[in-house]
Design an enzyme around this catalytic site. Structure first.
Site, short mmCIF file in Angstrom:
data_model
loop_
_atom_site.label_atom_id
_atom_site.label_comp_id
_atom_site.label_asym_id
_atom_site.label_seq_id
_atom_site.Cartn_x
_atom_site.Cartn_y
_atom_site.Cartn_z
N HIS A 157 0.82 -1.22 0.00
CA HIS A 157 0.00 0.00 0.00
C HIS A 157 0.85 1.26 0.00
O HIS A 157 0.34 2.35 -0.27
CB HIS A 157 -0.94 0.01 1.21
CG HIS A 157 -2.05 -0.98 1.10
ND1 HIS A 157 -3.35 -0.62 0.82
CD2 HIS A 157 -2.06 -2.33 1.23
CE1 HIS A 157 -4.11 -1.70 0.77
NE2 HIS A 157 -3.36 -2.75 1.02
N ASP A 365 3.60 9.43 -1.06
CA ASP A 365 2.41 8.68 -0.62
C ASP A 365 2.19 7.54 -1.61
O ASP A 365 2.36 7.73 -2.82
CB ASP A 365 1.18 9.62 -0.64
CG ASP A 365 0.22 9.33 0.49
OD1 ASP A 365 0.14 8.16 0.93
OD2 ASP A 365 -0.47 10.27 0.95
P1 ADQ Z 1 -2.95 6.23 4.71
O1 ADQ Z 1 -1.53 6.71 4.80
O2 ADQ Z 1 -3.65 6.10 5.98
O3 ADQ Z 1 -3.05 4.86 3.88
P2 ADQ Z 1 -4.94 7.63 2.89
O4 ADQ Z 1 -5.04 6.79 1.70
O5 ADQ Z 1 -4.93 9.08 2.52
O6 ADQ Z 1 -3.65 7.37 3.76
O7 ADQ Z 1 -6.17 7.52 3.91
C1 ADQ Z 1 -6.81 6.39 4.27
C2 ADQ Z 1 -8.20 6.68 4.86
O8 ADQ Z 1 -8.13 7.28 6.14
C3 ADQ Z 1 -9.09 7.57 4.01
O9 ADQ Z 1 -10.29 6.85 3.78
C4 ADQ Z 1 -9.35 8.79 4.86
O10 ADQ Z 1 -10.67 9.29 4.75
C5 ADQ Z 1 -9.10 8.32 6.27
N1 ADQ Z 1 -8.58 9.41 7.11
C6 ADQ Z 1 -7.35 9.95 7.03
N2 ADQ Z 1 -7.22 10.93 7.95
C7 ADQ Z 1 -8.38 11.03 8.59
C8 ADQ Z 1 -8.86 11.88 9.64
N3 ADQ Z 1 -8.11 12.82 10.17
N4 ADQ Z 1 -10.12 11.68 10.06
C9 ADQ Z 1 -10.89 10.73 9.50
N5 ADQ Z 1 -10.50 9.91 8.52
C10 ADQ Z 1 -9.26 10.06 8.06
C11 ADQ Z 1 -2.13 3.95 3.24
C12 ADQ Z 1 -1.11 4.59 2.27
C13 ADQ Z 1 -1.83 5.40 1.21
C14 ADQ Z 1 -2.86 4.52 0.48
C15 ADQ Z 1 -3.74 3.76 1.46
C16 ADQ Z 1 -4.61 2.72 0.76
O11 ADQ Z 1 -0.19 5.41 2.99
O12 ADQ Z 1 -0.90 5.95 0.29
O13 ADQ Z 1 -3.67 5.34 -0.34
O14 ADQ Z 1 -2.96 3.07 2.44
O15 ADQ Z 1 -3.84 1.85 0.00
#
Ligand code: ADQ
Length: 460
Positions: A157, A365
């Protein structure tokens, strides 16, 4: 195809909407095959024996959920130490933040070995196993060592860094060799695949059989980009819900005289938060018409707080927000609203919809799902504008966003200004193009492409 077995560090009950789109999408595939989801229970046993943990199995509808507890020592070395203190920073190009404590890797191997043992006892011969993310790179190698012959796929991921960054990890050759125990390895973007191919070409004696096919250690491996998407219909439905509508109305009323810019993420150094705040400060300095109006709401959910680098980031952010508000704020206007909490998923679409501009500006990311959620939540007749880092995996697909280099403070400020001034027609055109791509390449497309590619590989 046989039963699907998903393995990830944390698991979620797919029937709960709070779990998010990925859990829902995997849950659907698990339900249709009567599958199994395996991972850590989230429980840490203070005086537990390293390499041992209780296995809990329960049924959630048609899906079996199996979880294992971790001893304190295993949790600290496998999860905090190796996964989040070595692999996470290095894979996000942050060698400066990696903590190469020699003790961590033993815990990482030990937990992967234990997971393999517990999982093997639950497997059936024709299962198809799909392992997720950097915590579990060696899992297939451990399963193979125990004689498991099932088809196995792995999806990373997070990004894969270029070979010379990867080579800084003391055990990089072992880690990469472990990937060859899988039949299929998926990355988020074409640039990750290119890094893998270059690594294999320069650091191993593997044969590169084709753009997507490599042979080494007596094994052939398929490697492809599978950019992850979101569950568009689920997110649209969430947006129609009362919580989301209330959020939207509340924000629109409260900020009726302001222009709202929004950032939503976990508080993580990969997300470029200090750089973003500096660019916002530059915006206020370079374009003073924004004074008294532009308001940045920055939501940064607490994350991995016991890892040192995260505590330092939290302090830096607090001090930057304080300085910007102190220098530019008025009695009736504060430029930055910084909230160190998560927002309930049911309220997120309303928050996104209320914003004129989303700032999704990570330094690196894997994909970034917030960028996609923001677009889906917009009113197509009057959509907000996405400012997106060119270093997010999402930038390979979302060319109609305003792409920025988050290290370039004045360039990013300039783009924020452009986003706020963008004519309606251009906003609609960009939104429509982005929306079409997100809909076509949603999380179901991602899951099916990966599982079809895995099923197409001849059984070992
Ligand atoms: P993350 O680094 O966690 O995931 P991201 O893909 O942006 O990053 O977010 C994942 C989920 O978390 C989203 O559905 C978002 O809505 C939720 N989220 C984030 N911050 C939040 C907050 N403050 N309050 C509520 N909800 C929040 C990892 C990788 C990414 C990749 C994903 C999926 O780092 O690059 O896109 O996995 O593969």
């Amino acid at each position: 195809m046989g039963r699907l077995v998903v393995v990830s560090n944390r698991i979620a009950d797919p029937r709960k909407t709070a779990s998010g789109g990925l859990a829902v999408a995997l849950g659907q595939a698990l339900e249709s095959s009567g599958g199994l989801w395996f991972g850590w229970s989230g429980k840490v046993v203070e005086d537990g024996t390293p390499g041992e943990g209780d296995l809990h199995v329960h049924q959630a509808g048609k899906v079996q959920l199996a979880t294992v507890d971790l001893s304190r020592e295993d949790h600290d070395s496998y999860y905090l130490g190796y996964s989040n203190g070595v692999l996470w920073p290095v894979f996000h190009y942050r060698l400066d933040l990696a903590d190469f404590d020699a003790g961590y890797i033993g815990g990482y191997r030990r937990v992967n070995q234990m997971f393999a043992h517990k999982l093997a006892s639950l497997l059936q011969p024709d299962d198809v196993i799909w392992v997720h993310d950097y915590h579990l790179i060696p899992l297939a190698a451990e399963l193979r060592a125990m004689g498991c012959k099932q088809r196995m796929g792995f999806f990373l991921h997070i990004p894969l860094p270029p070979p010379l960054i990867l080579a800084a990890v003391p055990a990089h050759d072992w880690l990469m060799r472990c990937l060859f125990a899988y039949d299929l390895v998926g990355f988020q973007s074409e640039s990750d695949v290119a890094h893998f191919s270059r690594y294999v070409g320069t650091e191993t004696s593997a044969d590169i059989l084709g753009e997507h096919e490599f042979r080494a250690y007596g094994k052939t491996l398929q490697v492809q980009a599978f950019p992850i998407g979101i569950d568009v219909d689920e997110f649209v439905e969430l947006g129609k819900g009362r919580e989301s509508q209330d959020m939207f109305n509340q924000m629109r009323t409260e900020y009726s005289r302001r222009r709202l810019l929004l950032g939503v993420e976990r508080l993580d150094y990969s997300k470029g938060l200090p750089q973003r705040l500096k660019a916002f400060r530059q915006l206020l300095q370079d374009y003073p018409e924004n004074l008294g109006s532009a308001t940045l709401i920055q939501i940064a959910a607490p994350s991995r707080e016991s890892v040192d680098a995260y505590a330092a980031l939290k302090q830096e952010l607090e001090s930057l927000c304080g300085a910007i508000n102190g220098d530019h704020g008025e009695l009736d206007w504060m430029p930055v609203r910084y909230i160190h909490r998560s927002v309930a998923r049911k309220r997120l679409p309303g928050l996104y919809r209320a914003a004129s501009v989303a700032l999704v500006t990570p330094l690196r990311d894997g994909m970034n799902l917030v960028a996609k959620e923001f677009i889906v939540a917009q009113d197509p007749d009057d959509p907000g504008v996405l400012v997106l880092s060119r270093f997010a995996g999402a930038a390979e697909q979302m060319k109609d966003a305003l792409l920025v280099n988050p290290y370039d403070t004045s360039g990013t400020a300039q783009t924020m200004q452009r986003a706020m001034q963008m004519p309606l027609e251009e906003r609609q055109r960009r939104h429509q193009a982005l929306m079409a791509g997100i809909r076509e390449h949603d999380v179901h497309w991602w899951r099916e492409r990966f599982l079809n590619a895995l099923a197409a590989i001849p059984a070992p």
